[in-house]
Structure formats: structure tokens, C-alpha cells
Design an enzyme around this catalytic site. Structure first.
Site, short mmCIF file in Angstrom:
data_model
loop_
_atom_site.label_atom_id
_atom_site.label_comp_id
_atom_site.label_asym_id
_atom_site.label_seq_id
_atom_site.Cartn_x
_atom_site.Cartn_y
_atom_site.Cartn_z
N TYR A 44 0.89 -1.16 -0.04
CA TYR A 44 -0.14 0.08 -0.02
C TYR A 44 0.83 1.19 0.16
CZ TYR A 44 -3.77 -3.35 1.33
OH TYR A 44 -4.89 -4.19 1.63
N SER A 45 0.31 2.23 -0.32
CA SER A 45 0.91 3.42 -0.51
C SER A 45 1.81 4.02 1.09
CB SER A 45 0.21 4.90 -0.76
OG SER A 45 -0.93 4.80 0.22
N GLU A 46 1.23 3.70 2.36
CA GLU A 46 1.71 3.57 3.54
C GLU A 46 1.35 2.69 4.44
OE1 GLU A 46 2.91 7.85 2.00
OE2 GLU A 46 0.86 6.85 2.39
N THR A 47 2.33 2.18 5.19
CA THR A 47 2.04 1.34 6.52
C THR A 47 2.41 2.02 7.84
OG1 THR A 47 2.23 -0.87 4.95
CG2 THR A 47 2.18 -0.74 7.50
N HIS A 77 -3.85 9.36 5.79
CA HIS A 77 -4.80 8.28 5.82
C HIS A 77 -4.43 6.97 6.61
CE1 HIS A 77 -2.19 6.15 2.89
NE2 HIS A 77 -2.65 5.00 3.03
#
Length: 296
Positions: A44-47, A77
């Protein structure tokens, strides 16, 4: 709590919408290399990786955010996703996330029966864009100077992370996003940008936005809370919004992952408030594409 990886979609009530985030609620014992490896595997774009802060009480956490390629100082997010995940597991409704960008208060409540989180960003600021850097950004995006909205002048905006804000003159221009990822990423790394925030104003209170994120290994972010906070500060600095204005940002529609972000400008806090819902993604749920080019 263990090193189990939770998956939530933020700024949506639909697991197939919004922006998916990985969440590790207890990252104690994980070093930077392990966090980066996990973020890359999640894709994903961030964790977000949380550890309990030694001070600040039950609701205080130290948080680090990793994209598949690098650490980022702040991610909105993933903050919303992590706060909702904590609340669903009995954490208090008032939280403090200690991030690389500073302390970020987060309040969790219920909106129409669904859990939502409101973060308050660190104080925002804006910087002018060098004309040569602007020209390079437009060339990488394949935009002409005439595609820009003259009332949304290009700026670098910060509210925890740096974003280049470019206003699109039409919704059609915003919908056509097909950029040179390597060229744009090179510029972003040089200017220490997290995303390029593209915006079109439907009305003073309703905006449609997109965020190019090649430096994170993701062509486009479906919902970007950090950029929403920076954009709120940017609009306030231009006199296009002022407390107690509430702004609605639509994002992700061009990717098929619609998201809704609510931005509030408050007279009693220098930071910008960003609110959104979040929902757990079931095992085997739809993942965000990492390696494909941006949607046309």
C-alpha cells in the site's frame, strides 16, 4: 498486540474504496529495515507502525510511516486507519500520535454509525516554487501553463509533509493524468516532496483532488490526508478559505476508489483538521496497484 498486519481503507466506508493502509499496532522490536520490508510486502502507499509512547498516557503512541520505497514523515490516511483500528480494540477516543513531523492529536468518534477519526496537523506553511522547478513539474506531468487555475498559484505546502500544489483549470484536465514517473520522482526527491497535489475547485467549499506519488512506489494515492491538511493551510494563506470553513475534498474517483475527506479550518488551533471514516479490509480484499501507471 503482536506484529500482525492489519489492513484498513481510509476516508471511506467501503473496503474497496478510499486509500488502503497497513497498520501494525505494536511495532516494538522492529527496526527500520524490517518496517520497510513489511511496507513493501503490504504494497500500500503507506503502512503505519505504532509503539506505545513512554509518556503521555494510554492514548499516546510513537508512529512511523513507510511507503514501499521509503519512510515518510507523516501520513494522514494511515493515521485515520490506525486510530480507528485502535478504537475498535478499546483504545480511548482521544489519542496523540508522535510522528517525525511532530505531535498529532487524533479524536475518534462515530459518524452515522461508522467510526471516524479527526487528526489535527502540525502548523502548516507554504513556500514559493522556483519557476524552473515549476516548468520541470509541468513537463513531467505533460501539462501546459495554460492548464493551471490562475487563482490557485503553485506553491509548496506543508502540514507534516511537503507537497507541490498545482491547481487545474478544469475537471477534464484533472481527469487526464498520465505522467513521466521517473522525471517527476527525480524532481520530487530534489525538492523533498511527498506528493504532487493536483486540485480543481468545483466551488469554494468543494474540491476534487489527485496526488501523484512516484517517490513512494505508488503511481497515485487514492486519498491523501497529509496533503489535504497542507491544502487547507494553503487555501487559508491565499484567503480562499478561513475559519470556521469546512471543505469537502473528493479524491480517488478517477482510480475507481472514491474517497471523502473533510477539512476544517479552526480559529482556535494553528493546525488543520482532517476527518474521515475507515473500515477494515477483509482478508483477500482488493489491493491498490503499485506498479501500474497512473489512471488516464
Amino acid at each position: 498486540m503482536t506484529h500482525d498486519i492489519l489492513r484498513y481503507a481510509a476516508f471511506t466506508g467501503d473496503p474497496a474504496g478510499g486509500n488502503p493502509a497497513g497498520v501494525v499496532l505494536d511495532a516494538a522490536g522492529l527496526d527500520e529495515a524490517e518496517m520497510l520490508r513489511i511496507a513493501a510486502e503490504v504494497g500500500y502507499s503507506e503502512t503505519a507502525f505504532l509503539t506505545r509512547a513512554p509518556e503521555g498516557g494510554e492514548g499516546a503512541f510513537a508512529v512511523r510511516y513507510f511507503s514501499p520505497l521509503a519512510e515518510v514523515p507523516f501520513c494522514g490516511h494511515a493515521t485515520v486507519a490506525a486510530a480507528v483500528a485502535l478504537a475498535e480494540r478499546g483504545a480511548p477516543g482521544e489519542l496523540t500520535f508522535r510522528t517525525r513531523a511532530g505531535a498529532v492529536p487524533v479524536a475518534v468518534s462515530a459518524t452515522d454509525g461508522a467510526p471516524s477519526a479527526t487528526l489535527t496537523s502540525v502548523p502548516p506553511y507554504q513556500e514559493p516554487v522556483d519557476p524552473a522547478d515549476l516548468a520541470e513539474a509541468l513537463a513531467a506531468l505533460d501539462w501546459a501553463a495554460g492548464d493551471l487555475d490562475p487563482e490557485l498559484p503553485p506553491r509548496i505546502a506543508f502540514a507534516g509533509a511537503r507537497h507541490l500544489v498545482l491547481g487545474a483549470g478544469t475537471r477534464e484536465r484533472l481527469a487526464r493524468l498520465d505522467y513521466d514517473a521517473e522525471r517527476l520522482a527525480a524532481l520530487m526527491r530534489r525538492l523533498d516532496l511527498t506528493t504532487v497535489h493536483l486540485a480543481w475547485r468545483e466551488s469554494p467549499a468543494v474540491h476534487h483532488v489527485r496526488n501523484a506519488f512516484p517517490v513512494g512506489g505508488v503511481a497515485e494515492d487514492p486519498a491523501t490526508g497529509a496533503a489535504a491538511a497542507a491544502y487547507g493551510g494553503y487555501l487559508r494563506s491565499l484567503g480562499l478559505a478561513a475559519p470556521p470553513d469546512v471543505l469537502t475534498l473528493h479524491q480517488g474517483h478517477d482510480l475507481g476508489r472514491p474517497a471523502l475527506l473533510t477539512v476544517t479550518l479552526s480559529a482556535d488551533a494553528p493546525g488543520v483538521r482532517v476527518r474521515g471514516t475507515a473500515v477494515a479490509i477483509p482478508s483477500g480484499g482488493r489491493d491498490q496497484d503499485r506498479d501500474e501507471g497512473p489512471a488516464a
